[in-house]
Design an enzyme around this catalytic site. Structure first.
Site, PDB file in Angstrom:
ATOM      1  CE  LYS A 267      -6.316 -11.692  -0.058  1.00 16.03           C
ATOM      2  NZ  LYS A 267      -6.502 -10.863   0.635  1.00 16.03           N
TER       3      LYS A 267
ATOM      4  CB  ALA B 175      -3.387  -5.215   9.190  1.00 21.17           C
ATOM      5  N   GLY B 176      -2.746  -8.165   9.363  1.00 22.07           N
ATOM      6  CA  GLY B 176      -3.119  -9.530  10.734  1.00 22.07           C
ATOM      7  C   GLY B 176      -4.291 -10.166  10.243  1.00 22.07           C
TER       8      GLY B 176
ATOM      9  CB  SER C 129      -2.903  -9.769  -6.463  1.00 23.60           C
ATOM     10  OG  SER C 129      -3.899  -9.386  -7.373  1.00 23.60           O
TER      11      SER C 129
ATOM     12  N   PRO D 133      -1.887 -12.239  20.288  1.00 22.53           N
ATOM     13  CG  PRO D 133      -1.847 -14.265  21.166  1.00 22.53           C
ATOM     14  CD  PRO D 133      -3.007 -13.868  20.443  1.00 22.53           C
ATOM     15  CE1 TYR D 134       5.417 -12.873  15.380  1.00 21.16           C
ATOM     16  CE2 TYR D 134       6.259 -14.625  16.692  1.00 21.16           C
ATOM     17  CZ  TYR D 134       6.679 -14.479  15.560  1.00 21.16           C
ATOM     18  OH  TYR D 134       7.084 -14.412  14.322  1.00 21.16           O
TER      19      TYR D 134
ATOM     20  N   GLY E 220      -5.982  -5.710   1.213  1.00 21.21           N
ATOM     21  CA  GLY E 220      -5.280  -5.312   1.591  1.00 21.21           C
ATOM     22  C   GLY E 220      -6.419  -4.353   3.086  1.00 21.21           C
TER      23      GLY E 220
END
Length: 225
Positions: free
Chosen positions: A40, A14-15, A44, A201-202, A112
């Protein structure tokens, strides 16, 4: 001020990593005198931990960044079972507590999406709610994201997550018209009653920290305080 911020998403890819990286670049540029870190909690397979270690110089050990690591790139309970191990959340909580006592801010990238399993009984949403972690939900700009946003916010409310806001993320180049059509800000806010803090933005070059910090500054970060 927040001591920690959980960055989760509607799903994998998702980002979350993009938003975490942008916020880290912002901290590095605008708060050089402050102390911050990235966590984090469970990883995995090779991925986000290595990404952050390559990009940033952080005052924390590898074990502090990722208290639990499993080799197989699968959901934590499945990856742990393959190694005959348990997902020991006590280790994660202890590490997070230590980091928050030492640093001004800890950016915590979830595993996730909000509904992703952490153990056989708990999801990311359950953990966020039980640990009272201020949370931001990343929603990708694509067809179907409206429904996913509504469903994830409902899950967050059910788990009593302190959901501070939603950040839209362009996983590919998008025009303003496409963003407005696929993930209209006003409609998302109306359906979820959660503020949309902005849209990433990308980005194809994450080595340009100046650009990343500018992107973060365009988000409504005041809402997170």
């Amino acid at each position: 001020m927040l001591k920690s911020l959980l960055i989760t998403g509607t799903d994998t890819e998702a980002g979350k990593t993009a938003l975490t990286t942008v916020l880290a670049a912002y901290c590095q540029k605008y708060y050089p005198q402050g102390s911050w870190g990235i966590m984090k909690p469970i990883q995995s397979g090779i991925g986000d931990r290595e990404w952050y270690q390559n990009l940033f110089t952080l005052e924390q050990s590898t074990a502090e960044m990722t208290p639990l690591y499993f080799s197989a790139p699968l959901a934590p309970p499945i990856a742990a079972a393959k190694e005959n191990r348990q997902v020991d959340l006590a280790i994660v909580w202890q590490t997070l507590t230590q980091l928050r006592s030492r640093l001004d801010l800890v950016l915590v990238e979830a595993v996730g999406g909000l509904g992703s399993p952490i153990t056989d009984e708990l999801t990311v949403a359950d953990l966020a709610g039980e640990w009272r972690l201020p949370t931001v939900l990343v929603v990708p700009v694509k067809l179907g994201s409206l429904g996913h946003a509504v469903a994830n916010v409902a899950l967050a409310r059910q788990a009593r997550v302190d959901l501070k806001g939603i950040v839209l993320n362009c996983t590919q180049p998008r025009s303003e018209e496409e963003i407005a059509n696929l993930t209209p800000k006003e409609l998302i806010q109306s359906l979820t009653n959660v503020p949309v803090l902005g849209c990433l933005p990308y980005v194809d070059d994450f080595s340009d920290f100046e650009k990343l910090a500018q992107i973060a500054s365009n988000l409504d970060l005041e809402t997170l305080k």
